[in-house]
Design an enzyme around this catalytic site. Structure first.
Site, mmCIF file in Angstrom:
data_model
loop_
_atom_site.group_PDB
_atom_site.id
_atom_site.type_symbol
_atom_site.label_atom_id
_atom_site.label_comp_id
_atom_site.label_asym_id
_atom_site.label_seq_id
_atom_site.Cartn_x
_atom_site.Cartn_y
_atom_site.Cartn_z
ATOM 1 N N GLU A 227 56.978 104.861 118.126
ATOM 2 C CA GLU A 227 57.248 105.741 116.985
ATOM 3 C C GLU A 227 57.221 104.856 115.747
ATOM 4 O O GLU A 227 58.189 104.159 115.452
ATOM 5 C CB GLU A 227 58.632 106.403 117.139
ATOM 6 C CG GLU A 227 58.711 107.414 118.267
ATOM 7 C CD GLU A 227 58.031 108.741 117.942
ATOM 8 O OE1 GLU A 227 57.747 108.993 116.759
ATOM 9 O OE2 GLU A 227 57.780 109.514 118.872
ATOM 10 N N CYS A 261 61.046 107.425 107.742
ATOM 11 C CA CYS A 261 59.659 107.209 108.181
ATOM 12 C C CYS A 261 58.731 108.338 107.751
ATOM 13 O O CYS A 261 57.559 108.113 107.510
ATOM 14 C CB CYS A 261 59.601 107.031 109.688
ATOM 15 S SG CYS A 261 60.304 108.427 110.580
HETATM 16 P P1 NAD Z 1 61.312 96.963 112.548
HETATM 17 O O1 NAD Z 1 60.001 97.148 113.208
HETATM 18 O O2 NAD Z 1 61.499 95.787 111.671
HETATM 19 O O3 NAD Z 1 62.482 96.881 113.652
HETATM 20 C C1 NAD Z 1 62.625 97.826 114.676
HETATM 21 C C2 NAD Z 1 63.310 97.183 115.879
HETATM 22 O O4 NAD Z 1 62.521 96.114 116.362
HETATM 23 C C3 NAD Z 1 64.688 96.620 115.579
HETATM 24 O O5 NAD Z 1 65.561 96.973 116.627
HETATM 25 C C4 NAD Z 1 64.467 95.128 115.533
HETATM 26 O O6 NAD Z 1 65.573 94.402 116.012
HETATM 27 C C5 NAD Z 1 63.284 94.926 116.463
HETATM 28 N N1 NAD Z 1 62.422 93.815 116.038
HETATM 29 C C6 NAD Z 1 62.140 93.433 114.771
HETATM 30 N N2 NAD Z 1 61.265 92.387 114.788
HETATM 31 C C7 NAD Z 1 61.012 92.125 116.078
HETATM 32 C C8 NAD Z 1 60.196 91.156 116.750
HETATM 33 N N3 NAD Z 1 59.475 90.260 116.078
HETATM 34 N N4 NAD Z 1 60.185 91.160 118.096
HETATM 35 C C9 NAD Z 1 60.893 92.070 118.797
HETATM 36 N N5 NAD Z 1 61.693 92.990 118.219
HETATM 37 C C10 NAD Z 1 61.743 93.026 116.884
HETATM 38 O O7 NAD Z 1 61.592 98.331 111.771
HETATM 39 P P2 NAD Z 1 62.823 98.721 110.837
HETATM 40 O O8 NAD Z 1 62.794 97.897 109.601
HETATM 41 O O9 NAD Z 1 64.073 98.740 111.635
HETATM 42 O O10 NAD Z 1 62.452 100.230 110.504
HETATM 43 C C11 NAD Z 1 61.534 100.565 109.512
HETATM 44 C C12 NAD Z 1 60.189 100.948 110.096
HETATM 45 O O11 NAD Z 1 60.362 101.847 111.169
HETATM 46 C C13 NAD Z 1 59.330 101.684 109.094
HETATM 47 O O12 NAD Z 1 58.006 101.286 109.244
HETATM 48 C C14 NAD Z 1 59.495 103.130 109.486
HETATM 49 O O13 NAD Z 1 58.450 103.965 109.083
HETATM 50 C C15 NAD Z 1 59.585 103.020 110.964
HETATM 51 N N6 NAD Z 1 60.287 104.168 111.524
HETATM 52 C C16 NAD Z 1 59.604 105.031 112.296
HETATM 53 C C17 NAD Z 1 60.237 106.157 112.797
HETATM 54 C C18 NAD Z 1 59.522 107.161 113.658
HETATM 55 O O14 NAD Z 1 60.193 107.987 114.259
HETATM 56 N N7 NAD Z 1 58.216 107.139 113.739
HETATM 57 C C19 NAD Z 1 61.582 106.372 112.523
HETATM 58 C C20 NAD Z 1 62.251 105.445 111.743
HETATM 59 C C21 NAD Z 1 61.593 104.337 111.243
#
Ligand code: NAD
Length: 512
Positions: A227, A261
């Protein structure tokens, strides 16, 4: 529990017991293998306990989110707690029916057999959440995982740390501790976790991290739902009720301080519509937040300084029509509308994820569609027009996760609509029955008939092969494997006739 400004605040432990990913996953798998999660009673009990967790802790949840980024309690109750409660209720209502083996229609060739689809639990699943809706994005998928009869490890985002800590502290008091675990950590801990073998990974986050998760899952051939995010376009034409459109777009953009998002990322409209939009936006922002938005309790803050600086850079050289006020100390960025934006501007290069709304001038829907199709496939698209023809142009001429016509965001609340992205905005979907289906394997089962008639009807497939048998079986495979409907009466009669001929043939052969 301490008290600050009249709100109860959860205590945050700075040092956690180190969690060993391998140990946790293998213990959880042993638990899954006992079969404890499979029964309807177990699943229903966990779902009811999840409901109790939300009801008994809604104040603590609102407090934690307020501490994380000053999220207004109204937004927490409605967009985090209530949507999940609604989803739990819906799941409990339908769970028995969803768990029942499905009976797909069958072809005449299987008329004597039973054809079933079993919804098999997958095993130990991993849910990784993003920080912006930290309850909704972890417990939402968890509902599907529980309903599907799985064990689940939940990894909330470390960025919304108060909420993550609350989940870690409180959830085990409600759910079965051996089957459902909250795992806290940032990148190194999540990397450890991803090195383990799961039966499914459900990830919510950015497309960049989505790629990392997908690669890690591929090492174990683990299926995934991703997602992700992206830039969600919003089109407005002159037939729309511009005041209502502006109100709905501003709400969708500014709820959670734009850190959503599916927030409308940018607006495409002509100059006339733009002028009206700006006029109404000035009035509506006062209606929403009063004269001094900084003082409003209804407007959240940016989650952290790294995120704040990224956003302020986007408006540095832009033409600001409304807003543009920032305060690093409070992580405050006022609702900001940019005009005369060019496609190559910084603000158009990445998902904004903050309270900044650029407007790009386009002259007609065809130009807007071309613009959208030249970019990554968005998670959501918003079309404000009263012209059905124009709505159809967008619906048939573009690809995106989901569309909301004449509103923003609220399509997510329709439980029976699958929610998910396509291309760069993700893969897979959930909500309602889709969540259940995501967390089960659809196992095909054929119960073959073993009566004399059942066996006789199969004669044609056994050696010794003969021309007659080949003709019969080829006819059957070409005509009788499709699902039966009323128009199949003739083939059905032919099938019966075929069986009769086969029996007669073998009877005669036998008698000689
Ligand atoms: P992110 O990708 O930075 O982090 C998401 C998760 O991944 C967190 O739990 C984090 O700990 C983990 N993570 C981060 N870097 C990692 C790595 N290198 N290796 C493994 N795990 C890692 O996203 P965010 O900043 O928490 O959220 C914002 C993003 O999420 C935006 O792009 C937004 O559009 C998207 N989002 C999508 C939805 C959806 O339903 N499609 C909903 C909410 C947010």
């Amino acid at each position: 529990m301490s008290k600050v400004s009249g709100m109860s605040i959860i205590s945050v432990e700075s040092v956690l017991e180190p969690q060993d990913a391998l140990d946790i996953v293998s213990k959880t798998r042993q638990e899954f293998n006992t079969g404890v999660t499979r029964s309807y009673e177990f699943r229903a009990k966990q779902l009811k306990n999840l409901e109790r967790f939300l009801r008994e802790n809604e104040q603590e949840i609102a407090d934690a989110l307020y501490l994380d980024f000053r999220k207004p309690p109204h937004e927490t109750y409605t967009l985090e707690v209530d949507v999940i409660l609604g989803s739990v209720k819906n799941t409990l209502k339908h769970l028995k029916e969803w768990m029942c083996p499905e009976k797909p229609s069958k072809g005449l060739i299987n008329i004597l057999d039973q054809v079933r689809i079993y919804s098999d639990p997958l095993g130990v699943v991993l849910v990784i959440g993003a920080w912006n809706y930290p309850i909704y994005l972890t417990l939402g998928p968890l509902i599907g995982a529980i309903a599907g009869g799985n064990c689940c490890i939940i990894k909330p985002s470390e960025i919304a740390r108060h909420t993550a800590q609350l989940l870690y502290n409180k959830l085990p008091q409600y759910l079965d501790k051996s089957c459902f675990l909250v795992f806290l950590g940032g990148i190194p801990e999540t990397t450890d976790l991803l090195n383990q073998r799961f039966d499914y990974v459900f990830f919510t986050g950015s497309p960049q991290v989505g790629r990392i998760v997908y690669c890690a899952a591929a090492n174990n051939l683990t299926p995934c739902t991703l997602e992700l995010g992206g830039k969600c376009p919003t089109y407005i034409d002159e037939t729309a009720d511009i005041r209502t459109a502006t109100r709905r777009i501003l709400w969708g953009k500014l709820v959670n301080c734009g850190q959503t998002c599916v927030a409308p990322d940018y607006v495409l409209c002509n100059k006339l519509v733009e002028e009206k939009f700006i006029h109404h936006a000035n009035i509506l922002l006062k209606e929403f937040y009063g004269d001094d938005i900084k003082e409003s309790k209804d407007f959240a803050r940016i989650i952290g300084s790294k995120y704040f600086h990224r956003l302020t850079n986007l408006i540095r050289n832009a033409k600001v029509a409304i807003g543009g006020e920032t305060n690093a100390e409070n992580l405050y960025i006022s609702p900001t509308i940019l005009i005369d934006v060019k496609p190559e501007d910084e603000v158009m290069k990445e998902e904004i994820f903050g309270p900044i709304l650029p407007i790009l001038t386009i002259n007609d829907p065809e130009e807007a569609i071309k613009f959208i199709n030249q970019r990554d496939k968005p998670l959501a698209m918003y079309i404000f027009t009263m012209k059905r023809l124009v709505q159809d142009l967008f619906l048939n001429g573009t690809s995106c996760g989901g569309v909301c016509v004449n509103d923003t965001l609220v399509h997510l609340a329709v439980e029976n609509l699958p929610f998910g992205g396509v291309g760069n905005s993700g893969m897979g979907s959930y909500h309602g029955k889709n969540s259940f289906d995501t967390f089960v394997h659809k196992k095909s089962v054929l119960f073959k008939n073993v009566s004399v008639l059942g066996e006789k009807s199969q004669e044609a497939r056994y050696p010794p092969y003969q021309k007659f048998k080949t003709t019969l079986i080829r006819f059957a495979l070409q005509n009788l494997t499709r699902p039966v409907d009323f128009s199949a009466t003739l083939p059905f009669l032919m099938f019966i006739f075929g069986i009769f001929v086969t029996i007669m043939y073998y009877q005669l052969n036998f008698n000689y």
